[in-house]
Motif scaffolding. Structure first.
Motif, PDB file in Angstrom:
ATOM      1  N   ARG A  56       0.845  -1.188   0.000  1.00  0.00           N
ATOM      2  CA  ARG A  56       0.000   0.000   0.000  1.00  0.00           C
ATOM      3  C   ARG A  56       0.879   1.236   0.000  1.00  0.00           C
ATOM      4  O   ARG A  56       1.781   1.383   0.819  1.00  0.00           O
ATOM      5  N   GLU A 103      -6.288  -1.614   4.899  1.00  0.00           N
ATOM      6  CA  GLU A 103      -6.492  -2.096   3.539  1.00  0.00           C
ATOM      7  C   GLU A 103      -5.453  -3.159   3.178  1.00  0.00           C
ATOM      8  O   GLU A 103      -5.767  -4.122   2.466  1.00  0.00           O
ATOM      9  N   ARG A 106      -6.702  -6.356   4.637  1.00  0.00           N
ATOM     10  CA  ARG A 106      -7.881  -6.839   3.916  1.00  0.00           C
ATOM     11  C   ARG A 106      -7.479  -7.513   2.611  1.00  0.00           C
ATOM     12  O   ARG A 106      -7.946  -8.616   2.281  1.00  0.00           O
TER      13      ARG A 106
END
Length: 211
Positions: A56, A103, A106
């Motif tokens: 990310r 995120e 996830r």
């Protein structure tokens, strides 16, 4: 007309630069999400195993596409010069990182990444291009913790001035090193966002998924 029609086209051309690894026990790891499309084609063309590595980007406040750093499993990279350019405080960076870690977790769970055993094997980390390099380096550092024999970073396009640090990458493959680089997307006719559904399908072996 751009350099590549889409990510699959870029994957075919990148595979041509990676033929020394054809038919070996190397593993191709696409940086999710867009890099998985490129990686899936590379893996198919070379007869290699495919997996994903989740990264990310830590985007600058108000300019989210500009990375001030990146995170991956057990890895955190922050570029002080980029943070200063963005006018971000340590608290600003921490807030972005907290959201991105959620995120990260996830997507890692959703894709079932880290499934391939990399011990003693060549890990070929693939993305659709390099801009600042933060995401690519975070991915390579995360992969390095899985004890591969070597880490190869392979991307179809990157700035000609960018080089992969030797402490993160054993070999860097980039067939198109461009002097007037400002964004990866400028080199693609179709740079549509890749979805979770497409990533999962590609990892299951559905090469038709993703653009």
């Amino acid at each position: 007309m751009a350099l590549f029609a889409d990510r699959r086209d870029a994957g075919r051309r990148l595979a041509a630069a990676l033929t020394p690894w054809r038919g070996t026990d190397a593993v191709v790891l696409g940086i999710a999400r867009g890099g998985v499309v490129v990686a899936a084609v590379v893996a198919h063309e070379l007869g290699l195993a495919l997996d994903a590595v989740v990264v990310r980007k830590l985007g600058a406040a108000g300019h989210e596409e500009f990375a001030v750093g990146a995170i991956a499993d057990g890895v955190r990279i922050v570029t002080p010069g980029a943070v200063r350019w963005a006018g971000m405080t340590p608290d600003d960076v921490a807030r972005v990182e907290t959201a991105e870690r959620e995120e990260l977790m996830r997507r890692t769970d959703a894709y079932g990444s880290r499934s391939a055993d990399l011990t003693g094997r060549t890990a070929i980390v693939v993305d659709d291009g390099v801009a600042t390099g933060a995401s690519a380096l975070a991915a390579c550092q995360a992969v390095r913790t899985r004890n591969p024999a070597q880490v190869v970073l392979a991307v179809p396009v990157a700035p000609d001035r960018w080089e992969a640090p030797a402490d993160a990458v054993d070999e860097y493959v980039c067939p198109h090193r461009e002097p007037d680089f400002w964004a990866v997307g400028q080199y693609y006719d179709d740079f549509s966002q890749t979805t979770d559904t497409e990533v999962k399908a590609l990892l299951r072996g559905d090469l038709a998924a993703g653009r």
